[in-house]
Design a protein around this motif. Sequence first.
Motif: not given
Length: 240
Positions: A176-183
């Motif tokens: 959905l366009g967001h590349d980072a860790t879940l936290s």
Amino acid sequence: MNREEAILREFNLYPLWQRRGQATFTSVLEQVTSQSVMEKADLQNLDSCNWAELKALVKNCAACKLRASCTQTVFGMGDERADWLFVGEWPGADEDVQGESFVGQSGQLLDNMLAAIKLKRGHNVYITNIVKCYPPGNRSPETDEIAQCAPYLEREIQLIQPKLIVALGETAALLLGHDATLSDLRGKLHDYRGSSSHSLVKGIPLVITYHPAYLLHNPLKKAKAWDDLCLAVATMQALA
Ligand code: URA
């Protein structure tokens, strides 16, 4: 104990599910954007197809090797004009047999999460996955497999036009366009950026939270998931 407390207690379903290996999909967006994995003509068909055509395209899809080993494709389910869209990762073994998204143990937890915020699957709620085929042995889908399926999710979003999207897990957030860790991603409001440069629908409010399968295995994170759901509700109320 009031009803909400009872529902939240239900979050404590036995953590029987194994969390699937966390994949790194850093090149997925590049692959979708380059359109190297799906012919442009197919993408154009997708951009204008209706629900029936989209379902048929997914049902008959053999664009990657996953279709050869799964029982059937698993399309999204629920209200096709829902305000709420929940996006998971890929069907598990139960979904592969039943042909419906989130029917196994993580589906039960998802239903409880929905009930906790007074929602019910099928009622102003649509639930889908990034990948529509069960990967053999429940392995993580490979980058090209995710990239092949991404345009189907994109078209589902275009057709539904949800007011708010809830991404379940890091992989869903990535597509959905967001590349980072879940936290890093959870606990704040984002916007849906589309999965590719040809995305027609962008800017839908997006809340990112833990995947139910992860919560089954990490019950202490349920409090944070609850906070994320409350953020989703507050966002939806502000839109009304
Ligand atoms: N996990 C998912 O992400 N989706 C399903 O449909 C089932 C389990």
